[in-house]
Design a protein around this motif. Structure first.
Motif, PDB file in Angstrom:
ATOM      1  N   UNK A 225       0.847  -1.182   0.000  1.00 24.04           N
ATOM      2  CA  UNK A 225       0.000   0.000   0.000  1.00 24.04           C
ATOM      3  C   UNK A 225       0.889   1.241   0.000  1.00 24.04           C
ATOM      4  N   UNK A 226       0.397   2.281  -0.607  1.00 21.53           N
ATOM      5  CA  UNK A 226       1.127   3.551  -0.681  1.00 21.53           C
ATOM      6  C   UNK A 226       0.406   4.594   0.167  1.00 21.53           C
ATOM      7  N   UNK A 227       1.093   5.679   0.425  1.00 23.14           N
ATOM      8  CA  UNK A 227       0.472   6.779   1.166  1.00 23.14           C
ATOM      9  C   UNK A 227      -0.751   7.291   0.410  1.00 23.14           C
ATOM     10  N   UNK A 228      -0.626   7.412  -0.894  1.00 22.94           N
ATOM     11  CA  UNK A 228      -1.767   7.889  -1.688  1.00 22.94           C
ATOM     12  C   UNK A 228      -2.983   6.971  -1.515  1.00 22.94           C
ATOM     13  N   UNK A 229      -2.744   5.668  -1.494  1.00 23.63           N
ATOM     14  CA  UNK A 229      -3.855   4.723  -1.308  1.00 23.63           C
ATOM     15  C   UNK A 229      -4.434   4.819   0.104  1.00 23.63           C
ATOM     16  N   UNK A 312     -10.632  -1.680   8.051  1.00 25.57           N
ATOM     17  CA  UNK A 312     -10.543  -3.133   7.866  1.00 25.57           C
ATOM     18  C   UNK A 312     -10.851  -3.520   6.421  1.00 25.57           C
ATOM     19  N   UNK A 313     -11.840  -2.887   5.835  1.00 25.44           N
ATOM     20  CA  UNK A 313     -12.159  -3.196   4.433  1.00 25.44           C
ATOM     21  C   UNK A 313     -10.986  -2.861   3.530  1.00 25.44           C
ATOM     22  N   UNK A 314     -10.336  -1.753   3.809  1.00 26.81           N
ATOM     23  CA  UNK A 314      -9.165  -1.351   3.035  1.00 26.81           C
ATOM     24  C   UNK A 314      -8.041  -2.376   3.195  1.00 26.81           C
ATOM     25  N   UNK A 315      -7.773  -2.793   4.431  1.00 27.20           N
ATOM     26  CA  UNK A 315      -6.690  -3.754   4.678  1.00 27.20           C
ATOM     27  C   UNK A 315      -6.982  -5.108   4.038  1.00 27.20           C
ATOM     28  N   UNK A 316      -8.233  -5.533   4.089  1.00 30.36           N
ATOM     29  CA  UNK A 316      -8.571  -6.806   3.440  1.00 30.36           C
ATOM     30  C   UNK A 316      -8.331  -6.725   1.935  1.00 30.36           C
ATOM     31  N   UNK A 317      -8.751  -5.636   1.329  1.00 29.96           N
ATOM     32  CA  UNK A 317      -8.623  -5.519  -0.123  1.00 29.96           C
ATOM     33  C   UNK A 317      -7.176  -5.353  -0.560  1.00 29.96           C
ATOM     34  N   UNK A 318      -6.393  -4.573   0.182  1.00 39.77           N
ATOM     35  CA  UNK A 318      -5.059  -4.201  -0.283  1.00 39.77           C
ATOM     36  C   UNK A 318      -3.920  -5.018   0.333  1.00 39.77           C
TER      37      UNK A 318
END
Length: 399
Positions: A225-229, A312-318
């Motif tokens: 993951x990047x800062x932008x993401x 959590x949704x972000x972490x699961x996806x990325x």
């Protein structure tokens, strides 16, 4: 010494241990529990067990042990601020992940499927099994003989397991209570239909705070993951903006670290504010009032809970579902399944004590022992045992 709240766990009022012991002249009962956990074999093994990234992929990623230490630190901070028992809180936090098998939740899913015929595998139930049976080092009893309050905190930190009528609830509603919990309930009633003490409740919240934040950090370090993401997540974006407002343009590494610090602080402060409000409304006069409350008194606010759900949704996806992680964990699951099948068919190669080998004539006991053996492995031991079995040239080393 800080004066504890009336609804905290007071060591001198502990329900006690299943097996009576003489008091320790230098430590109270919860300090003794904490020390037994820290000195256990299962605790030491956490250093080479996967949190998200397999232990040998980098020196700076969290392992199950470093995660546990972060949880314990956050939990003690919360306990101190709420006038709860820090030693009990720390004991529960240090023990909460003892039952995790190699390779994180992927390993748990593999063992759960492999052991379906004998009730499956659940890491929380395995933690209870370790501290009450498998950590067999004391002459007078099996397990660590921990206090009632530490055991109930371990097994109920995520809430009651059954209704007042004994029906399994939450994630156990469909499959029923894990075998290890049902087995121990015949030895000691941990009152599975009640809430954990507040010390157990805040240990669970500290777990949430720790892994949500360190998984961002580790995901960033791994390049997933990047800062932008990260700015897609409202809570993270707000913290990044705070850091930039104060420090201007920063390199990504210190930017993410400063953001992470603020995320942890925000979650801690939210738990304290929400929990204090709930305590004030419920006015519990004792630990028993905490147990019989209709809902946990320690919680995130609704707004913070929603923000964490976004994260959590972000972490699961990325991160968790990143193709590299999925590939490695799929391979790891195949390793654990083969190890389980092998040791279930060859119990003598687990090198158990003679007394335990004699008890494996029963099929269920043999399969359960194989599950215990594989679950207790570190990532490194599992990989080596798998290679040895595949080569056909060596047996698993003694434990």
């Amino acid at each position: 010494m800080m004066e504890l709240a009336p609804y905290a766990a007071h060591a001198e009022m502990s329900v006690g241990r299943l097996h009576s012991e003489s008091p320790c002249p230098t430590r109270d009962v919860y300090q003794r529990d904490r020390d037994r956990i820290v000195h256990s074999t299962a605790f030491r093994r956490l250093i080479h067990k996967t949190q998200v990234f397999i232990y040998h992929e980098g020196d700076h990623y969290r392992t199950r042990l470093t995660h546990t230490l972060e949880v314990a630190q956050i939990a003690r901070t919360l306990a101190r601020a709420l006038a709860l028992n820090e030693d009990l809180t720390e004991a529960i936090a240090l023990a909460h992940d003892l039952g995790h098998p190699p390779f994180g939740h992927a390993g748990e899913d593999a063992l759960n499927a492999a052991m379906a015929a004998i009730g499956g595998f659940d890491h929380n139930a395995q933690s209870l099994r370790i501290v009450t049976l498998l950590e067999h080092r004391y002459a007078a009893f099996c397990g660590m003989n921990l206090t009632f309050e530490t055991l109930e905190g371990i097994v109920k930190h995520n809430g009651p397991l059954v209704t007042a009528d004994g029906l399994p609830v939450a994630r156990h509603a469909e499959s029923g209570l894990p075998l290890a919990i049902r087995a121990y309930a015949r030895e000691q009633d941990l009152r599975l239909d009640t809430q954990a003490p507040l010390e157990g409740q805040i240990a669970a919240l500290a777990d949430d705070i720790a892994y949500n934040n360190h998984d961002i950090d580790d995901g960033f370090r791994a390049g997933y993951i990047t800062v932008r993401e990260m700015e897609e997540v409202p809570l993270v974006a707000r913290m990044l903006a705070e850091v930039r407002d104060r420090y201007g343009d920063l390199a990504d590494a210190p930017l993410v670290y400063e953001m992470n610090r603020r995320m942890v602080a925000a979650m801690v402060q939210d738990v304290l504010a929400e929990t204090r409000a709930r305590i004030a409304a419920a006015a519990p006069a004792s630990i028993e009032a905490v147990r019989t409350a209709p809902a946990p008194l320690a919680q995130f606010s609704d707004d913070m809970a929603a923000s964490i759900a976004d994260l959590r949704r972000f972490l699961f996806a990325r991160v968790y579902k990143h193709r590299d992680i999925v590939k490695k964990m799929t391979d790891a699951q195949a390793i654990l399944r083969e190890l389980y099948d092998y040791f279930a068919a060859n119990p003598a190669e687990m090198h158990l004590e003679a007394t335990r080998v004699a008890s494996l004539s029963d099929d269920t006991a043999r399969l359960r022992a194989a599950g215990d053996f594989v679950a207790g492995m570190t990532d490194m031991f599992a990989i080596k045992a798998y290679a040895a079995i595949r080569s056909g040239l060596a047996k698993a080393a003694p434990r």
